[in-house]
Design a protein around this motif. Structure first.
Motif, PDB file in Angstrom:
ATOM      1  N   LEU A  39       0.846  -1.202   0.027  1.00 41.52           N
ATOM      2  CA  LEU A  39      -0.116  -0.103   0.202  1.00 41.52           C
ATOM      3  C   LEU A  39       0.935   1.442  -0.509  1.00 41.52           C
ATOM      4  CD1 LEU A  39      -2.518  -0.887   2.950  1.00 41.52           C
ATOM      5  CD2 LEU A  39      -3.269  -0.957   0.135  1.00 41.52           C
ATOM      6  N   GLN A  65      -8.608  -4.154  -0.256  1.00 39.19           N
ATOM      7  CA  GLN A  65      -6.829  -4.213  -0.387  1.00 39.19           C
ATOM      8  C   GLN A  65      -6.802  -3.860  -1.748  1.00 39.19           C
ATOM      9  OE1 GLN A  65      -4.882  -6.404   2.387  1.00 39.19           O
ATOM     10  NE2 GLN A  65      -4.653  -4.806   3.324  1.00 39.19           N
ATOM     11  N   ALA A  71      -7.169  -0.326  -2.926  1.00 39.74           N
ATOM     12  CA  ALA A  71      -6.526   0.428  -1.956  1.00 39.74           C
ATOM     13  C   ALA A  71      -4.948  -0.044  -2.875  1.00 39.74           C
ATOM     14  CB  ALA A  71      -5.826   0.317  -1.126  1.00 39.74           C
ATOM     15  N   LEU A 120     -13.202   3.444  -4.332  1.00 41.59           N
ATOM     16  CA  LEU A 120     -12.547   3.872  -3.695  1.00 41.59           C
ATOM     17  C   LEU A 120     -12.633   5.180  -2.544  1.00 41.59           C
ATOM     18  CD1 LEU A 120     -10.768   1.689  -1.172  1.00 41.59           C
ATOM     19  CD2 LEU A 120      -9.133   2.857  -1.991  1.00 41.59           C
ATOM     20  N   GLN A 147     -12.797   8.332  -0.772  1.00 41.83           N
ATOM     21  CA  GLN A 147     -11.731   9.175  -0.278  1.00 41.83           C
ATOM     22  C   GLN A 147     -11.780  10.527   1.202  1.00 41.83           C
ATOM     23  OE1 GLN A 147      -7.917   8.793  -0.447  1.00 41.83           O
ATOM     24  NE2 GLN A 147      -8.436   7.547  -1.935  1.00 41.83           N
ATOM     25  N   SER A 193      -9.836   4.136   2.018  1.00 44.10           N
ATOM     26  CA  SER A 193      -8.761   4.629   1.957  1.00 44.10           C
ATOM     27  C   SER A 193      -8.219   4.014   3.710  1.00 44.10           C
ATOM     28  CB  SER A 193      -7.582   6.014   1.595  1.00 44.10           C
ATOM     29  OG  SER A 193      -8.315   6.176   0.184  1.00 44.10           O
ATOM     30  N   ALA A 221      -8.686   0.676   4.286  1.00 41.86           N
ATOM     31  CA  ALA A 221      -7.553  -0.285   3.857  1.00 41.86           C
ATOM     32  C   ALA A 221      -6.497  -0.329   4.558  1.00 41.86           C
ATOM     33  CB  ALA A 221      -7.564  -0.177   2.688  1.00 41.86           C
ATOM     34  N   GLU A 222      -6.129   0.760   5.067  1.00 34.83           N
ATOM     35  CA  GLU A 222      -4.439   1.076   5.860  1.00 34.83           C
ATOM     36  C   GLU A 222      -4.627   0.731   7.389  1.00 34.83           C
ATOM     37  OE1 GLU A 222      -2.118   4.074   5.721  1.00 34.83           O
ATOM     38  OE2 GLU A 222      -2.976   4.608   4.262  1.00 34.83           O
TER      39      GLU A 222
END
Length: 679
Positions: A125, A402, A405, A444, A446, A450, A453-454
């Motif tokens: 990522l 994921q 992302a 995805l 914003q 994002s 996913a992190e």
């Protein structure tokens, strides 16, 4: 190829075998193949030294120059890293380190880094081309976990942009052709575009290592066993009283069976006369701490036979020296997700022939061995060749999040080793859309998508954490996220002490349910308990789990700080203050609302008989006996986890909510008229 003179550091220092590992003589040919081919597929029996030696061969051959690192992907990253660090002669975390979920033991001097495949995907990522790595080794690829399959697809993509990257895929079973064809597919066209005219088979090659050299006798039952755990325990004592020296490895399906078997062995061993020596039963399963897992590698005391009771983690992920006898129950617990009901089952299923062969291969590494199969030969013949890969039987929400992302928008076109069923894909996309991670074009969002996913937690908990600042309960949600990420029970009890544990648990109980109870436990542990082991012992709490929760919470807090989201950690946020009953009630409501904003898809209504029904109304759910909501009244609840075991479908980590919150926080998912999810 001629045998090579190797210096003594190539002999594993922790458990030196009588002769060099089989891989030693292949060192030069392996290095030549890795230099020549972008992709090397290594087949070799477990115990040939693939996992521990290949990274060291590469490091010594200069693959770590220019600050590059070698990244072997491992299921048992910690145990293998500790062993390799010992062989290299360094402190763990220096030249050799490891990285697993919520635990990073590496430094700027790390050159060989063992990590799980999920962690490597997470690294992509931040660094989509994995540019820090010169060689990536995907170990035990035949296990076909979701993360392994995704990682192989990513590496195939990355290789087009980084032709100098070397990929080693190691597999203990003969699935090498499948991996070879996967990497070769499409490579011919790519090589023609590059103008080198390279035929696809020059992209990858297979290297076969010499496996074990000792014969194994395979024995079957004449008729099926009524109770394989009991039969396994009986077979342990038959071996102990009738066979020569050598440790025993017993394959069972899960923690409960293993604990019961160990207890049975300990009880029966007490009645043995001394002439057969002592038995040392040990457990091995994923829920154990690294320290507990390491016990199985220790040499037993003189005159003692070690008996390791393991799940399929010992099939290929770890190698235990000294094993001469293997007892195979013939079953494994497999998770399967039903996209129509949203229920994950954990079912005891017959193993595949490939697994049976893996298990048998654990015997006879140091001398002739025996494999006792607790099933008939006809039953063996009826086994499938392999079990379906995890990606075809799992909830794919995390996976798709994921991939999105990572910039892979069209997930259907992603190069999967085995394509997942479309039903699983659409269910995952639907959930991610309702959580706000994807927009109506399946792109995805914003920053929410994002950030979700992190975070190193599954999507519903990620949404809950990221929503927490709006509800003014981020500090508390960090704690709840850490406590529910432990993967095991924070409570423990010795035989006959269940009542004491229950009364301890009631001291922390919050009427709203399990999540707030876990919050009370954590807050009391870090304040009144001063993070001490004695506090845990007195309250029947698992000290290792509690200290791990502190570390997980700190990691999650750091993730959020990267997004400029910080938690108010002032003591006033502690819901244990007795003088602030009204404040506590207000805070508890905020937490329950916040949980609803992430877990609305896991809502259920209590029925007159005390069971629950999911919102569609089609499934009867039971509060897990470990839940505080077991035998307690509630109208509507959300829950963390749903699992079918045997006859019943259980829900765990349950919290009371209000029905109108579901419509308030998930208007895209619910409508009030007949209160069913939108199609």
């Amino acid at each position: 190829m001629a045998d090579l003179d190797l210096d003594s550091s190539f002999i594993p220092a922790l458990h030196k075998p009588p002769s060099l590992l089989p891989i030693a003589k292949h060192r030069e040919s392996l290095l030549y193949v890795v230099e020549t081919f972008p992709i090397t597929i290594v087949i070799g029996q477990t115990g040939s030294g693939k996992s521990t030696q290949i990274p060291q061969f590469l490091e010594r051959a200069g693959w770590c120059s220019d600050g590059k690192i070698i990244g072997p992907r491992r299921v048992a990253a910690t145990t293998v890293a500790l062993r390799v660090a010992d062989e290299v002669g360094c402190e763990i975390g220096k030249e050799v380190g490891y990285s697993i979920r919520f635990e990073d033991v590496t430094s700027s001097s790390t050159r060989i880094k063992f990590l799980t495949d999920a962690l490597l995907i997470r690294e992509a990522l931040a660094d989509p081309l994995l540019s820090r790595y010169s060689v990536i080794m995907v170990d035990e690829a035949h296990e076909r976990s979701i993360s392994t399959d995704i990682l192989l697809g990513l590496l195939k993509k990355i290789r087009k942009k980084r032709p100098e990257l070397r990929i080693i895929v190691s597999s203990a079973t003969l699935q090498a052709e499948e991996f070879l064809n996967f990497f070769a597919k499409g490579a011919g066209q790519e090589s023609q575009e590059e103008g080198n005219g390279q035929p696809p088979r020059d992209i990858a090659t297979i290297v076969s290592l010499e496996g074990r050299t000792y014969p194994i006798d395979t024995l079957y039952l004449e008729s099926p066993a009524e109770d394989y755990v009991e039969k396994a325990v009986g077979t342990v004592f038959d071996i102990h009283t009738q066979e020569g020296e050598g440790d025993v490895l017993v394959f069972l399906t899960g923690r409960e069976e293993i604990d019961n078997a160990i207890q049975a062995v300990a009880e029966r061993a007490a009645g043995l006369d001394g002439r057969h020596g002592a038995l040392q039963p040990l457990p091995l399963y994923a829920g154990l701490s690294t320290e507990q897992q390491m016990y199985v590698f220790d040499k037993p005391p003189e005159g003692t036979r070690k008996v390791v009771f393991s799940t399929n983690i010992a099939e290929a992920s770890v190698t235990i020296d000294g094993i001469v006898h293997v007892i195979d129950c013939g079953f494994v617990k497999l998770r399967a997700y039903n996209p129509r009901t949203g229920i994950e089952t954990l079912t005891t299923t017959p193993i595949s022939k490939a697994s049976a062969s893996q298990r048998a291969g654990r015997a006879g590494r140091t001398k002739a061995g025996k494999c006792y199969r607790l099933y008939t030969e006809d039953a063996y013949q009826a086994l499938p060749e392999t079990n379906p890969p995890e990606i075809q039987r799992s909830n794919l929400a995390s996976t798709i999040l994921q991939l999105k992302a990572l910039g892979i928008d069209n997930v259907v076109r992603f190069d999967f080793l085995s394509a997942p069923p479309s039903e699983l894909m659409s269910k995952a996309l639907e959930l991610l859309y309702s959580l706000g991670a994807l927009d109506e074009y399946a792109k995805l969002t914003q920053p929410l998508g994002s950030r979700m996913a992190e975070l190193a937690v599954e999507p519903m908990m990620a949404k809950t954490l990221l929503s927490a600042p709006q509800f003014n309960c981020l500090s508390e949600m960090l704690t709840i996220a850490a406590m529910t990420s432990l993967g095991g029970n924070v409570w423990f009890h010795h035989d006959g002490e269940r009542g004491k544990m229950e009364s301890c648990r009631r001291k922390f109980a919050a009427e709203e349910g399990d999540h707030l109870t876990l919050l009370n436990v954590y807050q009391t542990f870090v304040t009144k308990g001063k993070k001490e082991a004695k506090f845990c012992h007195d309250h029947n709490l698992n000290y290792k789990s509690m200290t791990r929760a502190i570390s997980i919470r700190a990691q999650l807090k750091r993730y959020l700080e990267r997004f400029n989201i910080s938690a108010d950690e002032t003591p006033s946020s502690n819901s244990q203050q007795p003088s602030a009953a009204a404040d506590r009630s207000k805070k508890a409501e905020s937490i329950r609302r916040c949980l609803t904003s992430g877990y609305f898809a896991h809502a259920a209504r209590m029925q007159p008989d005390g069971t629950y029904r999911n919102v569609e109304g089609g499934t009867t759910l039971h509060a897990h006996p470990n839940s505080l909501m077991f035998n307690r009244k509630a109208d509507w609840v959300v829950f963390h986890e749903i699992m079918e075991t045997g006859e019943k479908t259980y829900i765990r980590d349950i919290t009371k909510i209000e029905k109108n919150w579901l419509v308030e926080y998930a208007p895209e998912y619910y409508k009030l008229s007949n209160f069913t999810p939108r199609a």
